[in-house]
Design a protein around this motif. Structure first.
Motif, PDB file in Angstrom:
ATOM      1  N   GLU A  48       2.405   1.752  -3.540  1.00 51.37           N
ATOM      2  CA  GLU A  48       1.266   2.229  -4.447  1.00 51.37           C
ATOM      3  C   GLU A  48       0.970   3.631  -4.296  1.00 51.37           C
ATOM      4  OE1 GLU A  48      -2.228  -0.550  -4.120  1.00 51.37           O
ATOM      5  OE2 GLU A  48      -1.448  -1.391  -5.986  1.00 51.37           O
ATOM      6  N   LYS A  49       0.936   3.983  -2.789  1.00 50.51           N
ATOM      7  CA  LYS A  49       0.821   5.420  -2.533  1.00 50.51           C
ATOM      8  C   LYS A  49       1.801   6.469  -3.311  1.00 50.51           C
ATOM      9  CE  LYS A  49       0.072   8.486   1.349  1.00 50.51           C
ATOM     10  NZ  LYS A  49       0.493   8.474   2.739  1.00 50.51           N
ATOM     11  N   HIS A  50       2.846   5.762  -3.439  1.00 48.41           N
ATOM     12  CA  HIS A  50       3.994   6.588  -3.677  1.00 48.41           C
ATOM     13  C   HIS A  50       4.233   6.321  -5.273  1.00 48.41           C
ATOM     14  CE1 HIS A  50       4.697   7.062   0.615  1.00 48.41           C
ATOM     15  NE2 HIS A  50       5.557   8.348   0.329  1.00 48.41           N
TER      16      HIS A  50
ATOM     17  N   GLU B 262       0.890  -1.090  -0.044  1.00 39.86           N
ATOM     18  CA  GLU B 262      -0.131   0.029   0.069  1.00 39.86           C
ATOM     19  C   GLU B 262       0.987   1.133   0.000  1.00 39.86           C
ATOM     20  OE1 GLU B 262      -2.590  -0.239   3.200  1.00 39.86           O
ATOM     21  OE2 GLU B 262      -3.568  -2.019   2.466  1.00 39.86           O
ATOM     22  N   VAL B 263       1.945   1.182   0.857  1.00 40.61           N
ATOM     23  CA  VAL B 263       2.979   2.246   0.817  1.00 40.61           C
ATOM     24  C   VAL B 263       3.533   2.530  -0.596  1.00 40.61           C
ATOM     25  CG1 VAL B 263       4.948   3.292   1.526  1.00 40.61           C
ATOM     26  CG2 VAL B 263       3.363   2.245   3.321  1.00 40.61           C
TER      27      VAL B 263
END
Length: 352
Positions: free
Chosen positions: A182-184, A179-180
Motif C-alpha cells: 500500500e505504501k508503494h 502495508e508495504v
C-alpha cells in the motif's frame, strides 16, 4: 551487480518480493509463467493464479518498479507435469497436491533452467519461507508468519535450488507485506489470496477431470470393511479419505471414506476412529537435511493446514517410514508428508 528473476504471479506477495530485491541492489526482471489459457479450464476472465488478469497486475507492478517483464510459456510442461499427474493420481485412488508439483517442476526446475540460460544468479518468489546456510548445508526454514508458512509445499527443493533461490518475505507477516504494498501504491495491495487450485477455480475436481479427459467414471458400490454393500457411489474420483459430506447415504450414524479400492471400483466407509493411523510409507522422498543412518525423532505434517505431530522416521531403501507417537487422522495417499526439526524442514515425500 547480481541479477534475479522474480517469479511474479500477479499477487501482492511476489510484487513485494520484487520490491525488496530491487532495494537490495539486484538487477531484476519480472517473469510470469503462462501455464494455461483461461478457456482451457472453462473460464473467460477470472481472478485465479496465473490468469490473464494476474498477468496484467504483474506487468503493472514491474512497470512501476522499472523492471523488464516477460511472460514465459510453460503450458506444455504444466500439462504434463501437473495436470496429467493430478488426473492420474485421482484415477489411481489418491488425492494429489498439484501446488507442490507446480513448485517442483515449474518454478524451481523450468524457471531455474531459464535463469541459467539468461545467466542470472537466482530465482525469487513470494513464498513465506526462509533459507539458511547451516553447517555447510542449505536448510529450508519456516516463515515467520506461521499462519502463512509455506515450507510444506517446498520440501522438494534440492541443495542446488536452495543455493539459487531467495525468499525475501520469510521474515515478515502477511499484514506487514500488505502495508508495504500500500505504501508503494501497488495495484494489488489488497488483492485477495487465491484459495483454489488455479486450473480448477470452481473447486469441482471431478467435473474438470471428466471434461479434460473426455470420459466418465463409472458408479460402483459403497462397502463396509467386511465388504458388505451399503449403497452406490458416483465414481471413485469424487471421493477422498476422510470425506463425510456428499456421500448421500443414510445409515443412522456418521460414516466416512476410509479407503478406496480401484481394482473393484469400491469406496470403503467406516467410522471416524477407522481413519486414525499410526504409520505411513513415503515414496519419492527428498532429504534437505543429511539423510539419516537410523531412526530420528522429529515432527511431521501430512496435510498443509495441520499442526505438526511428533513422530519417528527412518529410511527403508529409498522410501521413508514414519511412525507417529499418537494416531493421525485421515492420512491420504497422494498427499505429502513433510518432516520438521523445530523450524527446519528435514525433507518430505509422497504418502503411499
Amino acid at each position: 551487480m547480481k541479477k534475479a528473476i522474480i517469479a511474479m504471479s500477479g499477487g501482492v506477495d511476489s510484487s513485494v518480493a520484487a520490491l525488496f530485491m530491487k532495494e537490495r541492489g539486484y538487477d531484476c526482471i519480472g517473469a510470469t509463467m503462462k501455464l494455461y489459457d483461461n478457456e482451457d479450464i472453462g473460464i473467460s476472465r477470472e481472478k485465479t493464479c496465473c490468469s490473464l488478469d494476474d498477468i496484467e497486475d504483474a506487468r503493472a507492478v514491474a512497470y512501476k518498479l522499472g523492471m523488464p517483464y516477460y511472460v514465459f510459456n510453460f503450458k506444455d510442461e504444466f500439462e504434463e507435469k501437473v495436470i496429467d499427474k493430478f488426473i492420474s493420481t485421482y484415477e489411481a485412488g489418491g488425492t494429489p497436491n498439484p501446488c507442490i508439483d507446480c513448485n517442483r517442476y515449474l518454478k524451481f526446475e523450468k524457471l531455474m533452467k531459464r535463469m541459467e540460460e539468461l545467466q542470472y544468479d537466482c530465482v525469487v518468489t513470494g513464498h513465506y519461507a526462509d533459507i539458511e546456510f547451516v553447517n555447510g548445508r542449505y536448510m529450508l526454514k519456516k516463515g515467520k508468519d506461521l499462519s502463512k508458512d509455506q515450507s510444506y509445499v517446498l520440501y522438494s527443493l534440492t541443495q542446488y535450488q536452495l543455493a539459487h533461490t531467495v525468499f525475501p518475505l520469510g521474515r515478515y507477516s502477511k499484514d506487514e507485506i500488505r502495508e508495504v504494498a500500500e505504501k508503494h501504491g501497488f495495484i494489488n495491495a489488497r488483492k485477495r489470496d487465491s484459495q483454489d487450485i488455479c486450473f480448477v477455480p470452481d473447486g469441482d475436481y471431478s467435473k474438470f477431470i471428466e471434461k479434460h479427459n473426455g470420459k466418465t467414471y463409472p458408479n460402483g458400490n459403497f462397502v463396509d470393511k467386511s465388504g458388505n454393500v451399503l449403497g452406490e457411489h458416483k465414481g471413485l474420483i469424487r471421493y477422498t479419505i476422510g470425506q463425510r459430506k456428499g456421500l448421500n447415504i443414510a445409515l443412522g450414524h456418521p460414516v466416512y471414506v476410509i479407503s478406496k479400492d480401484v481394482a473393484n471400483n469400491t469406496v470403503v466407509l467406516g467410522s471416524n476412529d477407522d481413519l486414525n493411523k499410526s504409520k505411513l510409507r513415503a515414496t519419492d522422498f527428498n532429504w534437505i537435511a543429511e539423510k539419516p543412518n537410523g531412526k530420528i525423532n522429529c515432527s511431521a505434517k501430512t496435510r498443509y493446514n495441520m499442526r505438526e505431530v511428533p513422530c519417528t522416521a527412518y529410511c527403508d531403501g529409498d522410501d521413508v517410514i514414519v511412525e507417529f507417537n499418537t494416531p493421525v487422522r485421515a492420512i491420504t495417499p497422494g498427499q505429502a508428508v513433510v518432516l520438521y526439526d523445530g523450524d527446519y524442514v528435514l525433507g518430505g515425500g509422497t504418502i503411499e
